[in-house]
Design a protein around this motif. Structure first.
Motif, PDB file in Angstrom:
ATOM      1  N   ALA A   1       0.843  -1.195   0.000  1.00 20.09           N
ATOM      2  CA  ALA A   1       0.000   0.000   0.000  1.00 20.09           C
ATOM      3  C   ALA A   1       0.881   1.248   0.000  1.00 20.09           C
ATOM      4  CB  ALA A   1      -0.907  -0.002   1.232  1.00 20.09           C
ATOM      5  N   PRO A   2       0.377   2.369  -0.539  1.00 21.33           N
ATOM      6  CA  PRO A   2       1.163   3.602  -0.574  1.00 21.33           C
ATOM      7  C   PRO A   2       1.722   3.971   0.801  1.00 21.33           C
ATOM      8  CG  PRO A   2      -0.810   3.851  -1.906  1.00 21.33           C
ATOM      9  CD  PRO A   2      -0.939   2.537  -1.195  1.00 21.33           C
ATOM     10  N   PHE A   3       2.992   4.362   0.821  1.00 18.33           N
ATOM     11  CA  PHE A   3       3.648   4.678   2.089  1.00 18.33           C
ATOM     12  C   PHE A   3       4.516   5.919   1.933  1.00 18.33           C
ATOM     13  CE2 PHE A   3       6.526   1.999  -0.333  1.00 18.33           C
ATOM     14  CZ  PHE A   3       7.756   2.617  -0.179  1.00 18.33           C
ATOM     15  N   ASP A   4       4.778   6.577   3.064  1.00 18.92           N
ATOM     16  CA  ASP A   4       5.729   7.677   3.141  1.00 18.92           C
ATOM     17  C   ASP A   4       6.937   7.191   3.928  1.00 18.92           C
ATOM     18  OD1 ASP A   4       3.894   9.321   1.845  1.00 18.92           O
ATOM     19  OD2 ASP A   4       3.102  10.142   3.719  1.00 18.92           O
TER      20      ASP A   4
ATOM     21  N   LEU B   1       5.884  -2.833   9.468  1.00 15.01           N
ATOM     22  CA  LEU B   1       4.957  -3.184   8.393  1.00 15.01           C
ATOM     23  C   LEU B   1       4.073  -4.339   8.849  1.00 15.01           C
ATOM     24  CD1 LEU B   1       7.433  -3.190   5.368  1.00 15.01           C
ATOM     25  CD2 LEU B   1       5.920  -1.349   6.058  1.00 15.01           C
ATOM     26  N   ARG B   2       2.828  -4.302   8.411  1.00 10.71           N
ATOM     27  CA  ARG B   2       1.912  -5.408   8.661  1.00 10.71           C
ATOM     28  C   ARG B   2       0.924  -5.493   7.511  1.00 10.71           C
ATOM     29  NH1 ARG B   2      -0.654  -3.980  13.313  1.00 10.71           N
ATOM     30  NH2 ARG B   2      -2.611  -3.445  12.294  1.00 10.71           N
ATOM     31  N   ASP B   3       0.751  -6.684   6.983  1.00  9.22           N
ATOM     32  CA  ASP B   3      -0.212  -6.908   5.903  1.00  9.22           C
ATOM     33  C   ASP B   3      -0.022  -5.926   4.749  1.00  9.22           C
ATOM     34  OD1 ASP B   3      -1.159  -8.846   7.555  1.00  9.22           O
ATOM     35  OD2 ASP B   3      -3.014  -7.809   8.091  1.00  9.22           O
ATOM     36  N   ARG B   4       1.278  -5.696   4.414  1.00  6.42           N
ATOM     37  CA  ARG B   4       1.659  -4.856   3.277  1.00  6.42           C
ATOM     38  C   ARG B   4       1.233  -3.402   3.438  1.00  6.42           C
ATOM     39  NH1 ARG B   4       1.801  -9.002  -1.845  1.00  6.42           N
ATOM     40  NH2 ARG B   4       2.624 -10.732  -0.653  1.00  6.42           N
ATOM     41  N   HIS B   5       1.180  -2.954   4.679  1.00  2.75           N
ATOM     42  CA  HIS B   5       0.944  -1.552   4.995  1.00  2.75           C
ATOM     43  C   HIS B   5       2.022  -1.093   5.981  1.00  2.75           C
ATOM     44  CE1 HIS B   5      -3.064  -2.542   3.457  1.00  2.75           C
ATOM     45  NE2 HIS B   5      -3.311  -1.245   3.376  1.00  2.75           N
ATOM     46  N   LYS B   6       2.498   0.120   5.817  1.00  2.00           N
ATOM     47  CA  LYS B   6       3.331   0.728   6.846  1.00  2.00           C
ATOM     48  C   LYS B   6       2.386   1.193   7.951  1.00  2.00           C
ATOM     49  CE  LYS B   6       6.026   4.804   7.959  1.00  2.00           C
ATOM     50  NZ  LYS B   6       6.436   6.152   7.516  1.00  2.00           N
TER      51      LYS B   6
END
Length: 409
Positions: free
Chosen positions: A178-181, A376-381
């Motif tokens: 997922a989009p991350f900074d 990270l968890r489940d492809r999210h920061k």
């Protein structure tokens, strides 16, 4: 229709009865709520539909046991919900389902019972309702959280106060992460913490241009960097040591010398070959600096131990004098001595001004050497922690507990 009934096609007059096959395929697809033309090419449909067609194929043979290995890895939230609806229907019809996944939220949502494996060994079986997430993660990483020993700091932690070297703004790739900074400063070790499948490698590959982002942007020194591939990243001073050192890193049948200078030669271009003298000087320097054994530049790299192979891969990128060094599982599968040497090298590089993004499945290792930890968890920061964070805090975040006060999400 051909995918669903492959090997079981209805026959007529010695050939395949295509109308009957499409009718049967439509009936099976309708059973799981998928309404597409069974005569259409499967490749025309999105990954989510392809996943559901694979399930339809299993249903078409009236399966009693359905094994789903990471079926949600390329699905978005809505598609996952549809898959789970179908799974519940099948469960209600008496089908046993084995759901293999690294997404803990999904495991808790869909499963009745969990079997925990670690390093190829059965750790235990538990009713989902009787094992909380924190206890599950402790079993997955092989440490009891209440009995964790204090970890000795390998290097003095510090807050890097220099300018941001690399900044990711809303960078992401559908089905991968997922989009991350993310900001990484010169002289800073940023650790990526998360379970296998959490998106650590996917994040690294986006920063290196090995995968193409479909959202956001990457900035180096405050200026947008348009990554057309790894060559663009290398030119910008970004280096990447893959976790698959044999498949994506080293060339097994080349010598230590040829492997070590590969990245520098690629950066120069093949029309400007390095001279033998330059190669020999570089190889001699890094064989000594990283204590690579045997110290024979003509030895084939496949004859080296895992630790020495990893050092050759590191040396390849150090030769290019990178500004950002991305290390994906640099200590996996190597002995404790080589592991200590590599950890020391990471802290030394940071002290000399190199930015390091350090990825490891060993959470203790991340906590030990990182100045800042991205979780990270489940492809999210999901969070950032400073270098003073405890292993207990990191594990709590990975397990899905509420974010502690003051943590950036």
């Amino acid at each position: 229709a051909e995918n669903i009934l492959l090997g079981r096609e209805p026959r007529k007059l010695g050939g395949i009865d295509f109308p009957a096959m499409r009718k049967r395929a439509a009936e099976v697809l309708s059973r799981i709520g998928v309404h597409i033309d069974p005569a259409s090419s499967l490749g025309e449909h999105p990954i989510a539909v392809q996943q559901l067609v694979a399930i339809a194929r299993a249903i078409a043979v009236d399966c009693r046991v359905l094994v789903l290995d990471e079926p949600t890895s390329s699905l978005d939230a809505g598609e996952v919900a549809e898959l789970f609806r179908i799974m519940r229907v099948l469960r209600g019809e008496g089908v046993a389902i084995l759901f293999v996944s690294h997404f803990l939220d999904q495991v808790y949502e869909i499963s009745d019972r969990m079997t925990v494996l670690r390093n190829g060994t059965l750790v235990g079986e538990h009713l989902t309702s009787e094992l909380d997430r924190r206890a599950l993660v402790s079993k997955m990483i092989g440490r009891e959280l209440g009995a964790l020993e204090a970890i000795e700091e390998a290097a003095e932690k510090h807050q890097a106060d220099g300018p941001v070297l690399v900044r990711a703004e809303g960078l992401g790739r559908r089905g991968a992460i997922a989009p991350f900074d993310l900001d990484v400063r010169a002289g800073e070790v940023v650790g990526l913490a998360g379970l296998l499948g959490s998106g650590r490698t996917e994040l690294a590959r986006l920063l290196f241009g090995a995968d193409k982002a479909d959202s956001g942007q990457l900035l180096v020194d405050g200026k947008p960097l348009h990554l057309r591939g790894p060559r663009s990243a290398i030119a910008a001073g970004i280096a990447f040591c893959s976790e698959d050192r044999k498949g994506e890193g080293l060339v097994a049948d080349l010598s230590i010398r040829d492997n070590l200078v590969l990245a520098m030669q690629a950066a120069r271009g093949w029309t400007r070959p390095l001279s033998r003298r330059v190669k020999d000087e570089l190889v001699e320097k890094y064989l000594a600096a990283l204590d690579i054994r045997p110290a024979n530049p003509d030895a084939l790299v496949r004859t080296l131990s895992g630790g020495n192979q990893q050092k050759v891969l590191l040396a390849r990128w150090l030769v290019t004098e990178p500004r950002l060094l991305i290390l994906d599982e640099p200590t996996r599968g190597i002995d404790i001595g080589a592991k200590a040497q590599i950890q020391h090298l990471v802290t030394t590089l940071a002290a000399e001004g190199t930015a390091v993004l350090f990825i490891s499945a060993e959470l203790e290792e991340v906590v030990r050497i990182a100045d800042r930890i991205v979780v990270l968890r489940d492809r999210h920061k999901i969070a950032e922690l400073d270098g003073g964070a405890s292993l207990d805090e990191v594990v709590g975040l990975i397990a899905g507990e509420q974010l502690p006060e003051g943590v950036a999400s």
